[in-house]
Design an enzyme around this catalytic site. Sequence first.
Site, PDB file in Angstrom:
ATOM      1  N   HIS A 162       0.916  -1.126  -0.098  1.00 51.25           N
ATOM      2  CA  HIS A 162       0.017  -0.070   0.138  1.00 51.25           C
ATOM      3  C   HIS A 162       0.943   1.281  -0.138  1.00 51.25           C
ATOM      4  O   HIS A 162       2.060   1.189   0.480  1.00 51.25           O
ATOM      5  CB  HIS A 162      -0.835   0.126   1.355  1.00 51.25           C
ATOM      6  CG  HIS A 162      -2.043  -0.839   1.447  1.00 51.25           C
ATOM      7  ND1 HIS A 162      -2.267  -1.950   2.312  1.00 51.25           N
ATOM      8  CD2 HIS A 162      -3.174  -1.059   0.507  1.00 51.25           C
ATOM      9  CE1 HIS A 162      -3.267  -2.627   2.155  1.00 51.25           C
ATOM     10  NE2 HIS A 162      -3.757  -2.107   0.966  1.00 51.25           N
ATOM     11  N   CYS A 249      -2.564   0.680   9.812  1.00 46.85           N
ATOM     12  CA  CYS A 249      -3.728  -0.330   9.254  1.00 46.85           C
ATOM     13  C   CYS A 249      -4.666  -0.516  10.430  1.00 46.85           C
ATOM     14  O   CYS A 249      -5.717  -1.024  10.259  1.00 46.85           O
ATOM     15  CB  CYS A 249      -3.131  -1.495   8.727  1.00 46.85           C
ATOM     16  SG  CYS A 249      -1.542  -1.271   7.880  1.00 46.85           S
TER      17      CYS A 249
HETATM   18  C1  CIR Z   1      -3.762  -7.591   3.725  1.00 46.62           C
HETATM   19  O1  CIR Z   1      -2.856  -8.054   2.821  1.00 46.62           O
HETATM   20  O2  CIR Z   1      -4.579  -6.996   3.338  1.00 46.62           O
HETATM   21  C2  CIR Z   1      -3.557  -7.455   5.237  1.00 46.62           C
HETATM   22  N1  CIR Z   1      -2.789  -8.824   5.637  1.00 46.62           N
HETATM   23  C3  CIR Z   1      -2.559  -6.465   5.636  1.00 46.62           C
HETATM   24  C4  CIR Z   1      -3.308  -5.020   5.495  1.00 46.62           C
HETATM   25  C5  CIR Z   1      -2.306  -3.825   5.730  1.00 46.62           C
HETATM   26  N2  CIR Z   1      -3.142  -2.789   5.704  1.00 46.62           N
HETATM   27  C6  CIR Z   1      -2.477  -1.382   5.386  1.00 46.62           C
HETATM   28  O3  CIR Z   1      -1.323  -1.323   4.966  1.00 46.62           O
HETATM   29  N3  CIR Z   1      -3.241  -0.642   5.239  1.00 46.62           N
END
Ligand code: CIR
Length: 254
Positions: A162, A249
Amino acid sequence: MEFTKAIVRKPCKNLVHGLTNANIGLPDYDKAVNQHDLYVSALMNCGLEVLELPADENYPDSTFVEDVALLTPRCAIITNPGAPSRRGEVDTIKDTIAEFYNSVERIESPGTLEAGDVMMVGDHYYIGLSERTNAEGANQLIKILNRYEMTGSVVELKSVLHLKTGVAYLENNALLACGEFLSNPEFEKFNIIEIPLEESYAANCIWVNDRVLVPKGFPVTAGKIKAAGYRIIELDVSEFQKLDGGLSCLSLRF
Ligand code: CIR
């Protein structure tokens, strides 16, 4: 700008089935819950009222609430996650968001967007084009922002999951940046605080009311942020790192 509230969601036992490319082992549930509790306490210490949603075993990644909504001072936008296993998460949070916002917008298919790809800098929002956020999703978001007298622009991502995996805005024109973002012309107007590649995980910090939450175990980054004049709070988020998740996150701050 000041935040007054945050929404978080307790990690679920199915956390171990979350999406990841990190290759640093599986998260330990009990440890994750403990780290999450300390994260919530830190947000409270920064003056936020924190709403903690219950764990949802249907969605292994649901503790990463940041991705399912963008909360701006003027409206909320429910996203449309690009990861198919995460798409349904939006329906588990939309009623909660409606309790706080009169104006709630949505990103619709074929547009996809995860708000981990969106970085707020005042009234402007940088939107990373990633495997999770497509151009259609970014365009829908820019149109919505424009309707509320805010703006958005896109940033091409190369290697990060991201946008906010690699950059974090610390207010006061200061930007933490790592790797591909150090030389990105989009960001040259900021005072860049450079995160060395060995500490790339620490590029995901969060500014909360003049403090900066920093992941534990990244001394160069912690030192640089302190040297820039911020008070920092270090938090161990090792179990979330195993799932490619960082400090930003784990909450929606507004
Ligand atoms: C994913 O791959 O969607 C989750 N395991 C981690 C999300 C991380 N979120 C973020 O960077 N905003």
